[in-house]
Design an enzyme around this catalytic site. Structure first.
Site, mmCIF file in Angstrom:
data_model
loop_
_atom_site.group_PDB
_atom_site.id
_atom_site.type_symbol
_atom_site.label_atom_id
_atom_site.label_comp_id
_atom_site.label_asym_id
_atom_site.label_seq_id
_atom_site.Cartn_x
_atom_site.Cartn_y
_atom_site.Cartn_z
ATOM 1 C CG HIS A 1 -0.388 0.007 2.536
ATOM 2 N ND1 HIS A 1 -0.002 1.161 3.180
ATOM 3 C CD2 HIS A 1 -0.122 -0.992 3.405
ATOM 4 C CE1 HIS A 1 0.465 0.878 4.380
ATOM 5 N NE2 HIS A 1 0.418 -0.427 4.543
ATOM 6 C CG ASP B 1 -2.926 4.001 2.739
ATOM 7 O OD1 ASP B 1 -2.365 2.975 2.307
ATOM 8 O OD2 ASP B 1 -3.911 3.951 3.516
ATOM 9 C CG ASP C 1 2.490 0.382 8.033
ATOM 10 O OD1 ASP C 1 2.128 -0.339 7.093
ATOM 11 O OD2 ASP C 1 1.697 0.804 8.903
ATOM 12 C CD GLU D 1 -3.095 -1.776 5.124
ATOM 13 O OE1 GLU D 1 -3.189 -2.806 5.815
ATOM 14 O OE2 GLU D 1 -2.603 -0.700 5.562
ATOM 15 C CD GLU D 2 -1.739 2.177 7.482
ATOM 16 O OE1 GLU D 2 -2.493 1.736 8.380
ATOM 17 O OE2 GLU D 2 -0.541 1.869 7.386
#
Length: 466
Positions: free
Chosen positions: A103, A105, A135, A169-170
């Site tokens: 991802h 974001d 991340d 995704e977050e």
């Protein structure tokens, strides 16, 4: 402000790695660091509720892929919410395709809390700093550097590889992998397996061992909204139907609840391997009595020491109250009150979860899902798991690779709708004292350069061996 006298982060010049026998060259090792830093500098903060802007990062990724001769597509459900999908045709047209996803974001970051600006992408003392360093813009960069190395060397994997760089995704993934799975399923034709975040990192239990948790499952997401109804009235009057009281009583019951042990196949395998590694006698993990099973598992975890931290969060469901909302004036009893709870559910435990919530909330509080996604589980006795494990061991022969279930969730949940089985595998060899899991959504997020070099090499060997 961050403490200027805080100790410097651990650094590591990196181990001498075996020859991969592949295309990863000095250019790829330079690019993985540069791409990580440049992606961090693109602020893709996702504040939830549809507020995000991944398009600039998506365009950056698409440009790097196009330079490698691929034909990436940038796709959006809403303006600014960019996703990128590209396909590399494999040499074996009869083989199932592999999905590799990450991802774009990131969660918010307050610059006043950081030693360096969270979107600086600063590279210093062998470390890349910034929001997304683990991340997971580091993993995005590893994939970009790898496919460009393949292009330079004229290398193609055996299986076709579909690359997906996603938005959102977050939050709920509605603008990212959910959108792609629902409206662009054709782009993933032939994909039966995938690799994504967030496994294959070094976990140091403090005894000289290097553990690498390889994710073969994840708990389901059960974000909840609780609503209590009552009788509105004056704050000076006795009120037996106070919505705030009803709500807080239910929230306390939920927060205090001790969920019973429920062992999935993935967690059972992880416990078995750790017990063997530490020469700890294995208790009866098939005990039908939940209380005796809980005592046996909790006792085993206690004997495993810090290594138990890899598995302890996933032997049970969990419910953590996180948000409360009620009232508008101190002398007015409101007619309703609400709360939000972060619930996580193990594979096979969804009915039990719902029934327990009915009991804990009671007759005066209603609950519903704010966001709900299924739990996942992948086989740990598969050829794919063995190949991923062996790729790690090739570059770190002393690695102890352990199956584990992620306590949270990833885009794998959405891609599972397409019949794709996922493994969390974005490898990083980290130095002693580097707390990888604390980096997620934490302050001073960073990744060692040596870990990025290790990761791109391991990914190359793993994907080309699958």
């Amino acid at each position: 402000m961050a403490d200027p006298n805080a100790p410097a982060p651990p650094t590591d010049a990196g181990p001498r790695l075996p020859d991969a026998g592949g295309p990863v060259d000095a250019t790829a090792l330079d690019e993985v660091v540069r791409f990580t830093a440049e992606l961090i500098r693109i602020d893709t903060t996702n504040r939830g509720g549809g507020e995000g802007h991944e398009r600039p990062a998506a365009e950056y990724v698409a440009e790097r892929l196009a330079e490698a001769g691929l034909e990436p597509r940038v796709l959006e459900k809403a303006p600014g919410r960019g996703n990128v999908v590209a396909r590399i045709e494999g040499t074996d047209p009869t083989a199932d395709a592999l999905l590799v996803h990450g991802h774009l974001d990131v969660v918010p970051a307050d610059p006043d809390e950081w030693r360096v600006h969270p979107f600086s992408g600063e590279v210093s003392d062998g470390v890349v700093w910034g929001r997304g360093a683990v991340d997971m813009k580091d993993a995005d960069a590893m994939v970009l550097a790898l496919v460009r190395a393949w292009a330079r060397a004229g290398v193609r994997p055996r299986r076709s590889v579909v690359l997906a760089f996603t938005a959102d995704e977050e939050d709920t993934a509605a603008y990212g992998s959910g959108f792609l799975a629902d409206q662009h399923a054709d782009l993933f034709d032939g994909c039966t397996e995938s690799i994504g975040e967030s496994g294959a990192f070094t976990f140091h239990p403090g005894d000289g061992r290097r553990l690498y948790p390889l994710a073969a499952g994840e708990r389901g997401t059960a974000w909840l909204t609780l609503t209590a109804r009552g009788r509105a009235g004056h704050g000076s009057k006795i009120n037996a139907a106070n919505a705030v009281t009803r709500l807080t009583a239910a929230v306390t019951r939920i927060g205090d609840h001790r969920w019973p042990v429920r062992l999935t196949e993935t967690v059972r395998a992880g416990l078995t391997e750790l017990a063997a590694l530490y020469d700890v006698p294995l208790p009866d993990l098939d005990e039908p009595d939940p209380d005796r099973l809980a005592a046996a598992v909790d006792g085993l975890l206690a004997r495993l020491g810090p290594a138990a931290g890899l598995l302890a969060p996933t032997v049970r469901n969990s419910t953590n109250p996180t948000v409360l909302a009620a009232g508008y004036k101190v002398n007015v009893i409101p007619g309703s009150a609400s709360a939000q709870v972060d619930g996580r559910v193990l594979p096979g435990a969804e009915r039990e979860f719902a029934a327990t919530l009915d009991q804990l909330t009671g007759p005066d509080v209603e609950w519903d899902f704010l966001h709900h996604e299924i739990p996942l589980q992948a086989p740990v006795d598969s050829g794919t798991y063995a190949t991923l494990r062996d790729a790690l061991r090739h570059f770190d022969p002393e690695a102890a690779v352990v199956p584990y279930c992620m306590s949270g969730g990833t885009d794998a949940k959405q891609f599972s709708r397409l019949g794709v089985v996922n493994y969390g595998f974005m490898p990083l060899r980290l130095p002693e004292g580097f707390d990888y899991q604390a980096m997620f959504h934490g302050v001073d997020e960073r990744v060692p350069v040596s870990a990025l070099h290790f990761g791109v090499r391991v990914l190359d060997r793993a994907i080309r061996s699958l």
